[in-house]
Design a protein around this motif. Sequence first.
Motif, PDB file in Angstrom:
ATOM      1  N   ASN A  48       5.709 -24.042 -19.412  1.00  0.00           N
ATOM      2  CA  ASN A  48       4.907 -25.158 -19.910  1.00  0.00           C
ATOM      3  C   ASN A  48       3.916 -25.659 -18.871  1.00  0.00           C
ATOM      4  O   ASN A  48       2.777 -26.013 -19.198  1.00  0.00           O
TER       5      ASN A  48
ATOM      6  N   GLY B 269      13.461 -30.729 -16.260  1.00  0.00           N
ATOM      7  CA  GLY B 269      12.807 -31.414 -17.378  1.00  0.00           C
ATOM      8  C   GLY B 269      13.182 -32.878 -17.501  1.00  0.00           C
ATOM      9  O   GLY B 269      12.332 -33.719 -17.802  1.00  0.00           O
TER      10      GLY B 269
ATOM     11  N   ALA C 226       9.473 -32.798 -17.437  1.00  0.00           N
ATOM     12  CA  ALA C 226       9.065 -32.097 -18.661  1.00  0.00           C
ATOM     13  C   ALA C 226       7.730 -32.604 -19.197  1.00  0.00           C
ATOM     14  O   ALA C 226       7.448 -32.455 -20.384  1.00  0.00           O
ATOM     15  N   TYR C 227       6.916 -33.208 -18.338  1.00  0.00           N
ATOM     16  CA  TYR C 227       5.564 -33.659 -18.709  1.00  0.00           C
ATOM     17  C   TYR C 227       4.547 -32.755 -17.998  1.00  0.00           C
ATOM     18  O   TYR C 227       3.915 -33.170 -17.019  1.00  0.00           O
TER      19      TYR C 227
ATOM     20  N   LYS D 132       2.381 -31.067 -29.397  1.00  0.00           N
ATOM     21  CA  LYS D 132       3.794 -30.676 -29.451  1.00  0.00           C
ATOM     22  C   LYS D 132       4.736 -31.604 -28.700  1.00  0.00           C
ATOM     23  O   LYS D 132       5.933 -31.356 -28.651  1.00  0.00           O
ATOM     24  N   TYR D 133       4.193 -32.674 -28.129  1.00  0.00           N
ATOM     25  CA  TYR D 133       5.049 -33.628 -27.439  1.00  0.00           C
ATOM     26  C   TYR D 133       5.171 -34.908 -28.256  1.00  0.00           C
ATOM     27  O   TYR D 133       4.563 -35.064 -29.303  1.00  0.00           O
TER      28      TYR D 133
ATOM     29  N   GLN E 140      11.938 -23.765 -32.965  1.00  0.00           N
ATOM     30  CA  GLN E 140      10.926 -24.760 -33.334  1.00  0.00           C
ATOM     31  C   GLN E 140      10.820 -24.943 -34.840  1.00  0.00           C
ATOM     32  O   GLN E 140      10.618 -26.059 -35.322  1.00  0.00           O
TER      33      GLN E 140
ATOM     34  N   GLN F  29      15.636 -27.354 -21.718  1.00  0.00           N
ATOM     35  CA  GLN F  29      15.159 -25.994 -21.514  1.00  0.00           C
ATOM     36  C   GLN F  29      14.521 -25.781 -20.149  1.00  0.00           C
ATOM     37  O   GLN F  29      14.264 -24.653 -19.758  1.00  0.00           O
ATOM     38  N   GLU F  30      14.222 -26.874 -19.436  1.00  0.00           N
ATOM     39  CA  GLU F  30      13.650 -26.764 -18.096  1.00  0.00           C
ATOM     40  C   GLU F  30      14.615 -27.400 -17.099  1.00  0.00           C
ATOM     41  O   GLU F  30      15.134 -28.498 -17.350  1.00  0.00           O
TER      42      GLU F  30
ATOM     43  N   ASN G 185      15.064 -30.491 -26.545  1.00  0.00           N
ATOM     44  CA  ASN G 185      14.512 -29.174 -26.235  1.00  0.00           C
ATOM     45  C   ASN G 185      13.733 -29.208 -24.922  1.00  0.00           C
ATOM     46  O   ASN G 185      13.894 -28.342 -24.057  1.00  0.00           O
ATOM     47  N   ARG G 186      12.883 -30.236 -24.759  1.00  0.00           N
ATOM     48  CA  ARG G 186      12.071 -30.338 -23.540  1.00  0.00           C
ATOM     49  C   ARG G 186      12.952 -30.591 -22.315  1.00  0.00           C
ATOM     50  O   ARG G 186      12.745 -30.033 -21.244  1.00  0.00           O
TER      51      ARG G 186
ATOM     52  N   GLU H  72       2.746 -38.090 -21.911  1.00  0.00           N
ATOM     53  CA  GLU H  72       2.451 -36.660 -21.970  1.00  0.00           C
ATOM     54  C   GLU H  72       1.687 -36.321 -23.237  1.00  0.00           C
ATOM     55  O   GLU H  72       0.704 -35.572 -23.210  1.00  0.00           O
TER      56      GLU H  72
END
Length: 582
Positions: A90, A313, A170-171, A542-543, A251, A309-310, A305-306, A548
């Motif tokens: 991302n 994040g 996650a930004y 998507k955020y 998604q 997944q990181e 998810n954000r 963000e």
Amino acid sequence: MSQFGHVSAVSMSGQSSGINLCSSPSTWRDGFRIGFRRTNALSFVGSDSMGQRLKISASHAVITRPRRDVQPLQVVCIDYPRPELENTVNFLEAAYLSSSFRASPRPAKPLEVVIAGAGLAGLSTAKYLADAGHKPILLEARDVLGGKVAAWKDDDGDWYETGLHIFFGAYPNVQNLFGELGINDRLQWKEHSMIFAMPNKPGEFSRFDFSEVLPAPLNGIWAILKNNEMLTWPEKIKFAIGLLPAMIGGQAYVEAQDGFSVQDWMRKQGIPDRVTDEVFIAMSKALNFINPDELSMQCILIALNRFLQEKHGSKMAFLDGNPPERLCMPIVDHIQSLGGQVRLNSRVQNIELNKDGTVKSLLLNNGNVIEGDAYIFATPVDILKLLLPEDWKEIPYFNKLEKLVGVPVINVHIWFDRKLKNTYDHLLFSRSPLLSVYADMSVTCKEYYDPNQSMLELVFAPAEEWISCSDSEIIDATMKELAKLFPDEISADQSRAKILKYHVVKTPRSVYKTVPDCEPCRPLQRSPIEGFYLAGDYTKQKYLASMEGAVLSGKLCAQAIVQDYELLVNRGQRKLAETSLV
């Protein structure tokens, strides 16, 4: 990159300077000062009085009552190193989009693009249009930058803000923006934890600590499994099983859950209500200032998810000072260095149309008329709806905006006469019926640091039933809740910690209320009206409705204009030809 350090709460000092910023007609603010003038090493000069003041006597005796079962916490200030964000997919995607503006062919005729609204969406749009070689003209109705991240200085030199703003790992677009401006060092990163108050154990907290060794999502799973205070093992297992469809479906599944509230989705998945009560009431209020029975489950799934997944994040950072100076002004300086303009006190009164229904100009409250090659509204959706021309209102693109309504939110700042001990150098989830999240800003933020007194900044949510209440009513209710969080230090009657002053900032319409079935109503940045565009966290990206989302919406809006360059130039030539014929 900030250096790792451990600084005691009584030995840190610093300096800063301030600019005078003024109030907003759409954001209500008031101040209240008790007893005596407070002084500290970080007060500022040259500020105007920003609120009403009232003096009352502080005659209550100070009472302390040590608890035998809970050891007082040691409040310390820690700067953690900036996490390694640059190798995430991302972040690289966001960096590529940023670079596309700088690398785009220089326009033979730069476009003059008029942008209404100098929040993060408008500032971002202007910044990236300037990077692409165009000339943005950014109009802000107020004389303060930042929109939903605006802040003001009171007559003591203390800042108070529209909201409690947290910058997550996650930004990616926000993180890229800081890097592009050379201000990465202005983020104060905290330990990788999420800390929740325990309502059934006043004064105690429960933590989710993310492992620095494990990769994502294992570090998040480990944090959940390690915490046995909020959820039982059977509840964790049922919750994990309930989340399996989201993990497998990706998604497409997440988007399909927009029709369910968090509460309804949890029950549909067989997840016990206690999971919602223990975790997702706090998360729902933090994400959108509303409770799980109203919030769309899509919002929660996107956040999970954000964050999961990181690896970094969910890691949080505080800005090291007030947002208008420490974040917004560097963007303004960048825009102006490339030939763009930023004009405060420039409120749009009317959108003037050509005969073909396109925008002719913007009429300002001061009587000025602004024309450009393209027009962007980067205001909150509620303001846009008030200014929409009648001829546009039945167009489906604009008609669908009726479902998007800003949610009321209240931000409370309270300065106490002492340093509170039952807190952390971090964001805290209060899990209160009235409060969402809070932080002791005298510890978490360098510019607001005070070695002797605490300043709590709290988000009062849900606020719909309170937005019309007086400041004193809101403070009284807040103090009752704080007495549960600080049972040995704060009492509702101020017989312990006393209030020196407070500020209450009311925003009747903040981010759009993310209720079920809102997603189809979010507009793309390019409107069906030639030469007219939108930016804002409510637009399609998507955020979430977040900082963000605002920055990304600005980049996507700027990208649409760069893509439409030939069309906009031809439109300008046609307009010029028509004018010459007349």
